[in-house]
Design an enzyme around this catalytic site. Structure first.
Site, PDB file in Angstrom:
ATOM      1  N   PRO A 275       0.861  -1.196   0.000  1.00  0.00           N
ATOM      2  CG  PRO A 275       0.096  -0.929   2.199  1.00  0.00           C
ATOM      3  CD  PRO A 275       0.903  -1.835   1.330  1.00  0.00           C
ATOM      4  CG  ASP A 456       5.047  -0.851   2.602  1.00  0.00           C
ATOM      5  OD1 ASP A 456       3.917  -0.619   3.057  1.00  0.00           O
ATOM      6  OD2 ASP A 456       5.486  -1.999   2.403  1.00  0.00           O
ATOM      7  CG  HIS A 457       0.698   4.755   4.386  1.00  0.00           C
ATOM      8  ND1 HIS A 457       0.868   5.139   5.695  1.00  0.00           N
ATOM      9  CD2 HIS A 457       0.161   5.824   3.752  1.00  0.00           C
ATOM     10  CE1 HIS A 457       0.437   6.379   5.853  1.00  0.00           C
ATOM     11  NE2 HIS A 457       0.013   6.827   4.683  1.00  0.00           N
ATOM     12  NE  ARG A 458       2.992  -3.506   3.591  1.00  0.00           N
ATOM     13  CZ  ARG A 458       3.454  -4.606   3.000  1.00  0.00           C
ATOM     14  NH1 ARG A 458       2.842  -5.769   3.206  1.00  0.00           N
ATOM     15  NH2 ARG A 458       4.506  -4.547   2.203  1.00  0.00           N
TER      16      ARG A 458
END
Length: 486
Positions: A275, A456-458
């Site tokens: 994401p 990466d938004h994680r």
């Protein structure tokens, strides 16, 4: 008559499962020695020459240039030196699918009788004695049917091979399948110009020479059940290479393989699993450009490029914001469920995008955070030359923890890049151009570039990503003070 030894395509590094055969370096009937290069193959990582672990006479070449071969499948058959040569038409029978794994395992044992030559994950360790091949007996009913070729056909086949053989080079026809196809369709190979390397006659050359079969009329019905008039011969020919959806002619077809296939798979996986989010900022790079110009005037031969300075700022920024220098690993717990963890690294392997004739490659500078701008510049230049020559090792191409992409060399300002999986971030640098800029309340012309960070938004939120991007931007705008603190 001794049975030829079958050399299986080895694992060329990091568990690669296939390789594209670029061209043969030997031909059927050639005498070869141990460790002599026999073929050049291209993997998703690099282009390498494969040496033979056997000495003797080449009996069969299992594949044609341009063909993708699986690791563990036959590459070449060699009749041992001093033994009677086995004719190509009487080559060993290919094992059924259920015995291929056993054959591959036997091959690994055979390697122990080799010379000690090592090639990226494969080698002949130089064991003593002769490894013998053992195979479980098979009942006649279980054996795969073998097509027999008459002695007259074999003689004609060998005559064609001699007629098209180029002394000192590859045979103009190597594949027995190609020769047989030509014989069955009455194609004179002696008059064909091969499209492969060194005039090699390929299957497509024979197919082009075979007279096309007459078109078969197909009746087409409209929605109301009424038959649609059949196309004439002229119209059928005209639409043979026409795309059905667009109605446009097809100018060419290119197989997705090698580096392009690996890039496509990696980018698809990145987009499907990560994401991602993108942030960007315009940066006044005037001070950095002026700093480099001053250094170049003082020492023209030993001045780092602008990318090396940016790389130095990036490694310093990753130390300050280590969340962007991580990797997400999925593991399976004792109950069968999946869990994820963020793995942090003690150091930075900085990857950088390099455009080559084989496609986009991303070599990485190992322990880049410990190098100065001059050292980074030297390593970037070295790795760029290595990947363009197709000589990069799997470790040089697959060990990055963060990627720097200088797409400004293509004359573009910005790009929302795709993260190089399994990394979690990629920083892009656009071209440096003159733009109007407000300096101390007044309008001025400055050297401006755009930085784009895809992350990466994680592993982090916008605050971390924005903080890292701002850190690099501030270092570019004030390089003197930034370098003094590094």
């Amino acid at each position: 008559m001794s049975e030829p030894k079958v050399f299986l395509l080895p694992d060329l590094g990091e568990g690669l499962t296939e390789a594209e055969l670029v061209h043969w370096l030997v031909a059927v009937g050639d005498e070869i020695r141990v460790d002599q290069p026999i073929a050049e193959v291209e993997t998703a990582k690099s282009m390498v020459e494969v040496p033979s672990p056997y000495a003797g006479t080449v009996a069969v070449l299992h594949g044609e240039p341009g063909q993708t071969l699986d690791v563990g499948k036959p590459l070449i058959s060699v009749t041992p030196a001093g033994a009677a040569v086995v004719e190509p038409a009487a080559s060993p029978v290919v094992e059924p699918a259920e015995t291929e794994d056993a054959a591959a395992e036997t091959y690994r044992e055979e390697e122990k009788a080799g010379s000690g030559n090592v090639l990226i994950g494969y080698g002949t360790p130089g064991g003593h004695g002769v490894a013998r091949r053992t195979r479980a007996p098979k009942r006649a009913a279980e054996a795969a049917p073998v097509s027999r070729v008459s002695e007259a056909e074999t003689a004609a086949d060998d005559l064609v091979l001699l007629r098209t053989r180029v002394p000192g080079k590859l045979g103009a026809v190597i594949s027995p399948l190609v020769r047989r196809m030509a014989r069955d369709h009455g194609v004179d190979l002696g008059g064909l110009q091969g499209s492969g390397a060194s005039g090699l006659i390929m299957r497509r050359d024979v197919e082009a020479a075979i007279k096309p079969a007459p078109a078969v009329e197909r009746r087409v019905f409209a929605h109301d059940g009424a038959p649609v008039p059949a196309l004439s011969a002229d119209s059928t020919t005209a639409t043979a290479d026409t795309d059905a959806r667009t109605g446009l002619g097809i100018a060419g077809r290119t197989a997705v393989r090698g580096v392009r296939k690996a890039v496509a798979a990696n980018m698809t996986r990145s987009r499907s699993e990560i994401p991602e989010a993108t942030v960007w900022v315009d940066v006044d790079a005037t001070a950095l450009v002026e700093l480099r110009a001053a250094l170049k005037k003082a020492d023209p031969e030993n001045t780092p490029g602008l990318l090396a300075f940016v790389a130095r700022f990036v490694t310093a920024g990753l130390k300050k914001y280590p969340a962007l220098n991580t990797r997400i690993v999925t593991t399976e717990d004792t109950t069968g469920g999946a869990s994820q963890e963020i793995v942090e690294f003690d150091g930075v392997n900085l990857g950088f995008a390099a455009q080559t004739d084989r496609g986009l490659m991303v070599p990485s500078v190992r322990n880049a955070d410990k190098l100065s701008a001059r050292q980074l510049d030297a390593e970037i230049r070295r790795l760029t030359a290595v990947v363009r020559d197709g000589k990069a090792t799997p470790a040089e191409l697959g060990s990055g923890t963060f990627t720097l992409n200088n797409y400004g060399v293509f004359g573009v300002d910005g790009s929302a890049a795709i993260i190089n999986h399994p990394e979690v971030g990629i920083l892009g640098v656009g071209r440096i151009i003159d733009k109007p800029w407000v300096v101390n309340g007044e309008l001025a012309v400055r050297k401006v570039t755009e930085l784009t960070l895809t992350f990466d938004h994680r592993v982090c939120d916008g605050g971390t990503a924005g903080g890292f991007l701002r850190y690099v931007a501030d270092a570019i705008e004030n390089p003197g003070s930034a370098l003094a603190d590094m």
